[in-house]
Write an enzyme that holds these catalytic residues in place. Structure first.
Site, PDB file in Angstrom:
ATOM      1  N   ASP A 518      33.775  32.130  29.844  1.00  0.00           N
ATOM      2  CA  ASP A 518      34.415  33.188  28.925  1.00  0.00           C
ATOM      3  C   ASP A 518      34.701  32.509  27.437  1.00  0.00           C
ATOM      4  OD1 ASP A 518      35.907  35.514  28.117  1.00  0.00           O
ATOM      5  OD2 ASP A 518      37.500  34.575  28.474  1.00  0.00           O
ATOM      6  N   ASP A 708      39.934  32.278  31.592  1.00  0.00           N
ATOM      7  CA  ASP A 708      41.396  31.717  31.482  1.00  0.00           C
ATOM      8  C   ASP A 708      42.422  32.522  32.637  1.00  0.00           C
ATOM      9  OD1 ASP A 708      41.599  34.546  31.284  1.00  0.00           O
ATOM     10  OD2 ASP A 708      41.924  34.744  29.143  1.00  0.00           O
ATOM     11  N   ASP A 712      40.266  37.722  33.483  1.00  0.00           N
ATOM     12  CA  ASP A 712      39.018  37.424  34.253  1.00  0.00           C
ATOM     13  C   ASP A 712      38.987  37.510  35.792  1.00  0.00           C
ATOM     14  OD1 ASP A 712      37.555  37.408  31.877  1.00  0.00           O
ATOM     15  OD2 ASP A 712      38.088  35.340  31.461  1.00  0.00           O
TER      16      ASP A 712
END
Length: 810
Positions: A518, A708, A712
């Protein structure tokens, strides 16, 4: 500290200690049972206790003339349980929440694991049970309406295992007692072995008939007497374990060991009495010594594996100084940390750990977060900052408001994650358990076949061959191959800021072909910063920043925060400010009107075209006044300083690195370009991220996802293995297989390196154990391997496996 009959205790810099609350155990502070209670007379009054163990401990303290302990203590005493069978019901009074961890004593092998899990799973109300042979920890999930903790403990005792709810201190003490006892048994076995060898060697050297029969017999009887201590004391663990296995109808690894020792001793004694045949007293003592030596190494490995969780749990304070009258009154009372609730105000003195997550109301200090994040540097905390539970206050006393119960604190959540981490089994461990569980029964059948075959061929060699087969093929090494390696790897990673929550994590990370990152909060810091300031019309960049910071002084917008952070101390003040949603802010400084925001918003005041400037890599914020453009601030999320190194190391390992981001494609591509990532996709919603990962998996890829851990969740669950940055209280929101405890990506590389080494060592161990058995069985069955060589080989194979696994800790 005072008890219930004394006045308020001594003052400190922020408050005074009051007596403990009356609704808890006087000795340990935990809640009293609802139906049954115990009492002890302390300081002339009857005090309520939660269990007979606490009552006995308190009475012993009073009887010894040490009742002043309760008037001067600075914390509650340790909890005590009675240890008897009826006392098991005590564990039902609190904490029977449907999930728990238990210490099980007496585990020897995979057969024990199979029996315990099957027996507990059969209990009404039990949903799932998992036993870790390396740490002797049993994790159970149950329905509280149909099952109680005491039911689980009684079921374990019914099949011969002593068990109790897991407590790190008690578990460590039990392991230390077992280590000392095993060392004594090892010492006796070693002494017997050396003495027996003194009498056996002359007999071997005089095989040409130079020693007369009476002297040989004397040597044999001396060896017999010296073997007895090893047989009757040192070998007790094997005989007691075998007897327990036979009583429950499931032969474990102690059965062939005990049979081998007994058969060799009986055969040697018969030969000694009749004066004909071979004696193997030297082989017996050597076998016992070597096998105990390998078990001593195994116990040492278990102790080291348990040390990480023990260290974490020791960081959780048992008591807290609650301030019930704050802010009107400054007095404090001693309460069990488990009784803290959100909204309580507590005093955290210098040198103490925070008993729960809380927000600082008074004072400022520095906190040691090394237990939580692995960071060696202390962190400065002031009014309004979060002080996580388990963090050590190292500077001065502070007052904080509890935000979450102690059991939900950051450290408590971390302890539960560590506790959970050791319970499951990866595929290799499950395979080894299945093989080892059936191999004992196959070994016993093979021994009978070998004995019968040699009775037909050469009866004199039947007994030695059967003993050799019993001893040499015990599958100890196979059973230890995986759990010892995983325990060592988990300990290593935890000390480096990585918590492997799921058992398959390391195994899958080693096989991963793609590593998907990410962007925001993972490869970047997750907060915007001013990356460049371009000034116009002769204004200095510092002056432009100070002007912009004055306009944004009261704004909570992330871009406003970035500008204020980039500016030096404010030198001007703005008034008559007004915010236009989605465009910017306007205000007056020294009687002149300024605007800060988008080019269109500022351009309406300036009434001139925007200056020519290179494209911004992030968000462009303009500053201007009537008739003049003053500056453009390029604001973007800053890359983590270690991000480039992490990406390069994964690519050097042959893995494909991918960037997925919910930010706009242009921003995602800019970050990917700076990091050298060839495959990047922006404008990805959570479902689109998950679809992207599933498409990779459909093409045969094994995907590791790094995010994180908050927004997600879906893609972290969908990946084959996932890592989350879990700083502070965000641990409660994690859905990943592994947690990076600090605020850095570098431990991710450590995890990848450890995964590679762990996979290699597990395969080495399994290969060694399998090759050893495949080579040793034919040699023992054909009579080419003597009993003493069989014992040495089996003990050496277990020792090799354990020592090889312990290399992971270095």
């Amino acid at each position: 500290m005072n008890d219930g009959s004394h006045a308020t205790g001594p003052e400190d810099d922020l408050g005074a200690m009051n007596p403990p609350a009356p609704d808890g155990c006087f000795h340990c502070g935990l809640p009293l049972p609802t139906q049954v209670s115990w009492r002890a007379r302390v300081d002339g009054a009857e005090r309520a206790m939660c269990c007979p163990g606490c009552a006995a401990a308190a009475q012993a303290i009073v009887d010894a003339g040490c009742a002043d302990y309760y008037a001067t203590r600075s914390g509650y005493g340790a909890t005590v349980d009675s240890g008897d069978a009826p006392g098991l019901a005590l564990y039902d009074t609190a904490g029977n929440s449907g999930e728990g961890s238990f210490t099980v004593e007496g585990i020897r092998c995979a057969a024990c694991v199979w029996l315990i899990e099957r027996h507990i799973d059969a209990l009404p109300g039990v949903i799932e049970s998992l036993l870790n042979v390396s740490s002797e920890r049993l994790q159970v999930r149950w329905d509280p309406a149909a099952c109680k903790v005491s039911d689980i403990l009684r079921a374990l005792r019914a099949i011969g295992y002593t068990a109790y709810p897991y407590d790190s201190k008690r578990h460590g003490e039990q392991l230390e007692r077992a280590r000392r006892k095993l060392f004594r048994q090892l010492f006796v076995a070693g002494l017997s072995m050396m003495q027996v060898m003194m009498y056996a060697v002359p007999v071997y050297l005089a095989d040409d008939g130079t020693m007369d029969a009476d002297m040989a017999a004397l040597m044999g009887w001396a060896s017999f007497v010296l073997t007895l201590p090893a047989l009757l004391y040192s070998a007790l663990p094997f005989f007691s374990g075998a007897w327990r296995d036979l009583r429950r109808g499931l032969p474990g690894m102690d059965v062939p060991v005990a049979l081998g020792i007994a058969a060799a001793f009986i055969g040697s004694t018969v030969a000694l009495v009749h004066g004909a045949g071979e004696v193997w007293f030297d082989s017996i003592t050597m076998f016992i010594f070597l096998l105990l030596g390998s078990r001593y190494l195994e116990l040492t490995a278990r102790r080291r594996a348990a040390r990480a969780l023990e260290t974490l749990q020791e960081g959780m304070p048992a008591s807290a100084a609650r301030m019930p009258g704050y802010p009107a009154a400054r007095g404090t009372e001693l309460v069990a940390a488990a009784r803290l609730r959100p909204g309580d105000v507590v005093l955290v003195a210098a040198g103490q750990a925070a008993p729960a997550d809380g927000v600082i109301l008074e004072g400022e200090t520095e906190a040691d977060l090394s237990l939580l994040t692995g960071e060696s540097k202390t962190r400065r905390l002031a009014l309004g900052d979060l002080l996580p539970g388990g963090a050590v206050n190292v500077a001065q006393a502070v007052v904080m408001r509890v935000e979450a119960a102690a059991r939900d604190s950051t450290l408590a959540l971390l302890v539960r994650l560590v506790d959970k981490a050791g319970q499951g089994k990866p595929a290799l461990a499950l395979w080894a358990d299945r093989v080892a569980a059936w191999s004992v029964a196959a070994l016993l059948v093979l021994t009978v076949v070998v004995f019968a075959a040699w009775q037909l061929i050469d009866p004199a060699r039947a007994w030695p061959a059967a003993i050799a087969v019993l001893v040499v093929t015990c599958p100890c090494a196979l059973s230890l191959a995986t759990p010892t390696a995983l325990a060592a790897a988990t300990d290593r990673l935890l000390r480096r800021g990585v918590l492997a929550v799921q058992p398959h994590a390391l195994e899958t990370l080693e096989r991963a072909t793609h590593v998907v990152f990410d962007k925001t909060g993972t490869l970047t810091l997750g907060r915007p910063v001013v990356r460049d300031t371009r000034s116009f019309n002769g204004i200095a960049p510092g002056t432009a920043l100070a002007t912009a910071a004055a306009l944004e002084a009261g704004s909570a917008h992330p871009l406003a925060q970035a500008i204020r952070n980039a500016a030096s101390a404010p030198t001007v003040d703005a008034d008559n400010t007004g915010y236009t949603v989605g465009q910017g802010i306007e205000g007056s400084i020294a009687g002149e009107r300024y605007r800060l925001g988008s080019a269109a918003f500022v351009g309406a005041l300036v009434e001139r075209r925007t200056p020519v400037a290179p494209d911004s890599e992030g968000s462009a914020v303009w500053l201007g006044r009537q008739g003049a453009w003053l500056a453009r601030f390029d604001i973007a999320d800053a890359l983590r300083p270690e991000a480039l190194d992490v990406v390069r190391r994964f690519e050097a390992a042959g893995k494909t690195v991918v960037l997925l981001s919910g930010d706009e494609s242009r921003a995602a591509q800019q970050v990917a370009t700076r990091l050298g990532i060839r495959l990047a996709a922006g404008d990805q919603l959570p479902q689109q991220k998950l679809d992207f990962v599933r498409e990779l998996q459909a093409q045969g890829a094994t995907v590791a996802m790094v995010g994180d851990g908050i927004n997600d969740a879906a893609v972290l669950r969908g990946a084959d293995v996932s890592f989350a940055l879990g700083g502070g209280a965000a641990l409660a929101q994690l859905h990943a297989d592994c947690v990076l405890l600090g605020d850095s990506l570098l431990p991710l590389c450590e995890a990848a390196d450890t995964a590679r080494r762990t996979s290699r060592i597990i395969r080495q161990n399994l290969a060694w154990a399998s090759i050893y058995n495949l080579c040793a069985i034919p040699l023992a069955a054909t009579g080419l391997l003597s009993p003493w060589l069989s014992g040495a080989g089996m003990a050496a194979s277990s020792a090799v496996v354990v020592l090889n696994a312990l290399r992971l800790r270095k």
